[in-house]
Enzyme design. Sequence first.
Site, PDB file in Angstrom:
ATOM      1  CB  CYS A   1     -61.718 117.729  15.936  1.00  8.78           C
ATOM      2  SG  CYS A   1     -60.399 116.541  15.609  1.00  8.78           S
TER       3      CYS A   1
ATOM      4  CD  GLN B   1     -44.221 122.941  14.535  1.00  5.29           C
ATOM      5  OE1 GLN B   1     -45.327 122.778  15.040  1.00  5.29           O
ATOM      6  NE2 GLN B   1     -43.734 124.149  14.273  1.00  5.29           N
TER       7      GLN B   1
ATOM      8  CG  ASN C   1     -37.816 121.887  12.974  1.00  5.08           C
ATOM      9  OD1 ASN C   1     -37.653 120.762  12.508  1.00  5.08           O
ATOM     10  ND2 ASN C   1     -38.819 122.661  12.613  1.00  5.08           N
TER      11      ASN C   1
ATOM     12  CG  ASP D   1     -40.665 128.376  14.923  1.00  2.00           C
ATOM     13  OD1 ASP D   1     -41.869 128.670  15.008  1.00  2.00           O
ATOM     14  OD2 ASP D   1     -40.251 127.198  14.968  1.00  2.00           O
TER      15      ASP D   1
ATOM     16  CB  CYS E   1     -48.027 128.660  16.606  1.00  2.00           C
ATOM     17  SG  CYS E   1     -47.336 129.343  18.128  1.00  2.00           S
TER      18      CYS E   1
END
Length: 450
Positions: A83, A274, A308, A376, A404
């Site tokens: 993180c 994802q 997806n 995508d 992304c």
Amino acid sequence: MMAQDFTLEIESLDLDGRGVGHRDGKVVFVAGALPGERVRATPKKVKPSYETAELAEVLRASSLRVAPRCRHFGLAPGSCGGCAMQHVDPAAQVAIKQRALEDALWHIGRVRPECMLRPIHGPTWHYRYRARLSVRDVVKKGGVLVGFHERASSYVADMRECHVLPSEVGALLLPLRELVAQLSIRKRMPQIELAVADAAGQRRIVLVLRNLEPLTEQDGALLVGFGARHGVEFWQQPGGPQTAVPLAPAYGELTLALPEFNVALPFGPTDFTQVNHRINEVLVRRALRLLDVRPHERVADFFCGLGNFTLPLAMRGRQVTGIEGSEALVKRAQAAATGNGLQHKARFEARNLFAWTGADWDALNKDGLIDAVLIDPPREGAQAVAQALAGATQRPRRVVYVSCNPSTLARDCAILSHEGAWHLKAAGVVNMFPHTTHVESLAVLEPGPA
């Protein structure tokens, strides 16, 4: 002589989550600093046009700053690098990412959306259903470590908890260390890949061992026993992703559910899906609403993966063509279409989309105009597809681009806008990875006059 600390006013954040200020005419990046803060910083790297520095002290804290939930989060050596933004209020993280998207679109692409979409966000903890955990047998640190890398390091963090992984997986970090320490291949197993699926009210947790040497019979028995006690399934992967196989025959494919569309996508634990399944459901819903496909329309889904978006689109339009670079994923997507009764409305092609041309686009339209396009791509973006659409005479009425990487999105929007007179109607962020600097986003483009 050691460089002296200095004080700095932090003006913004960059795409890596570093505070940005200015000093002596140069940009300064300070990891851990937040916009609006006054900090004391220690010089780290000095370049002709910029500097990097370490945060020494927060002299005036931002209202965005919160106490990190995980004890392994921080800036000190050895801190977990999984993180980067636990010190930022979750709502502020979304706003910061929205600003980062706007900045990338303007500074890289010289484009601005006509409107900003409402951000997509959801659970901020225990959301990460996909992860790659590194494994190292480190005698100096007491034995086997399993976890994410340390911040800005190739070393594995000494993790004992994790709040972004599912709680059941976080609780396994220490037991996994003990298990791996008993395996004969512990020095030849660099990673464990996590895949979680929730389908029909049942959660399945799969751990894929990247084994560079064959498992022994005793290794297999240890793994199966551990799995039975802790409710996990082990697979082994001796080579590339396609070599992953379950240790026990009863372990079959996982399922990614899109309940709003009554669609279920089978996938293997090394297939791309994802990481945040709840956000993915909202993302698919939003993308389809923005594309607004009518029952008589034909649609192209570039970089379709497992389907997806393709299969939900097939339920809205007349015909959908999914195009993907991987032959294996194309086969899986076609099987999923058949399994969901959509084989007559969804077809798939394996093509190299990084070499896509205007002639390829024209060929796709030979049986009838493609009315709408969904893109995508991976982080590299869809430059060739954007180039083909910019120069096309037969244009879809709308494109929805799921990205992304704000940088490649901005580049591709610039191609469409400046070379093809497309209009960037809207853009917005999707907080797929809370507490990280990863920015997922959506853009809507419509063609101008031919």
